[in-house]
Design an enzyme around this catalytic site. Structure first.
Site, short mmCIF file in Angstrom:
data_model
loop_
_atom_site.label_atom_id
_atom_site.label_comp_id
_atom_site.label_asym_id
_atom_site.label_seq_id
_atom_site.Cartn_x
_atom_site.Cartn_y
_atom_site.Cartn_z
N HIS A 139 -103.76 -51.07 -33.74
CA HIS A 139 -104.93 -51.53 -34.49
C HIS A 139 -106.22 -50.88 -33.98
CE1 HIS A 139 -107.20 -54.35 -36.99
NE2 HIS A 139 -108.10 -54.23 -36.04
N LYS B 112 -114.51 -48.18 -44.66
CA LYS B 112 -114.84 -49.12 -43.59
C LYS B 112 -116.37 -49.17 -43.56
CE LYS B 112 -113.76 -50.90 -39.25
NZ LYS B 112 -112.60 -51.49 -38.62
N HIS C 207 -111.01 -47.67 -33.97
CA HIS C 207 -112.26 -47.65 -33.22
C HIS C 207 -112.24 -46.57 -32.15
CE1 HIS C 207 -113.67 -51.34 -35.10
NE2 HIS C 207 -112.46 -51.83 -34.92
#
Length: 291
Positions: free
Chosen positions: A162, A224, A178
């Site tokens: 993730h 995003k 990220h």
């Protein structure tokens, strides 16, 4: 209570700055890599995949890949990035080869000064076993143990996937991603389209050598609206930092404000049982320019 959290933050601030100073595998902006920030991204409604592109060119104009490949932790990190099925609800299968890659990565990061410092801190706080083998197992559980993110499917996700790789939820929403190395590689392959930086006002306009940015981008067409990311830091730095925040709290969602180097950051970690659900930095201000 307020006093207590303040104190915790000073303590955290101290150890996170130690990690920052020990991160010798951090790449140097302008030398090892270059980014091009371009325009400020606009507002995108949650769930919408339409974003005005305020950045015609990629975010990364140059990354010294030879340097990346010459550093063990990056080399192993990169080899992990292609092990995941990006859609949630699609079961992950961990092959013995991948299991080996996960362990190679953990073995490599625990040898760095960054992870040694994090380990010492966690042992001192009574949050981690001092035995290195047990500590590695703890890291494995936090980052690599598979779990159900999507209730309908099998074990389709883990913290590492993730946070560092990114996932698409029902093919409609991009989650996670990220990490700057993954961002760069996906951008290079044409999957990621950088739309511009996010900033609240003109005071916190980022700059090309900033190591933390709030970005807007799309991955395979899914937008995003804003994602916080460290830029140029080593994989071990991110793992160390988020592991500490994860283990220092039992909350479902933890958010701490710290000042690391010149950056005032909100660090967010969400737990999924004994593992990380997500974790990311949010840049609040970059001090040198706000003065």
């Amino acid at each position: 209570l307020a006093k207590h959290t303040q104190k915790a933050d000073q303590d955290l601030t101290k150890v996170l700055n130690q990690l920052w100073h020990l991160d010798k595998n951090r790449l140097r902006p302008g030398t090892d890599y270059r980014i091009s920030l371009q325009g400020k991204a606009g507002y995108v409604a949650q769930g919408s995949n339409v974003a005005r592109d305020q950045a015609k060119a990629p975010l990364f104009t140059y990354v010294n890949e030879d340097k990346l490949k010459s550093i063990k932790t990056y080399e192993y990190f990169i080899s992990l990035l292609d092990n995941y099925e990006m859609s949630t609800g699609v079961s992950e299968t961990v092959t013995s080869e991948e299991l080996k890659e996960n362990n190679l990565f953990i073995n490599a990061i625990v040898e760095t000064d960054v992870m040694k410092c994090a380990h010492q801190y966690l042992v001192k706080k009574g949050k981690s076993p001092s035995d290195l083998g047990q500590f590695k197992r703890q890291l494995y559980d936090i980052w690599f143990r598979l779990y159900h993110r999507d209730r309908s499917g099998g074990e389709d996700s883990c913290g590492f996937e993730h946070v560092f790789v990114g996932e698409a939820k029902h093919g409609q929403e991009i989650m996670g991603l990220h990490n700057w190395v993954q961002f760069y590689l996906q951008e290079k392959h044409g999957h990621v389209d950088y739309k511009g930086y996010k900033a609240r006002d003109n005071k916190d306009t980022p700059d090309e050598d900033d190591h933390v940015l709030n970005l807007q981008f799309s991955l395979n067409g899914l937008v995003k609206p804003v994602g916080g990311s460290f830029i140029g830091v080593s994989p071990e730095f991110e793992v160390a930092l988020f592991t500490i925040i994860f283990l220092m709290s039992t909350e479902k969602m933890t958010s701490v404000v710290v000042k690391v180097d010149e950056y005032v950051l909100e660090l967010v970690v969400c737990r999924h049982g004994r593992s990380i659900g997500t974790s990311y930095p949010k840049l609040l201000s970059s001090n040198n320019r706000d003065l």
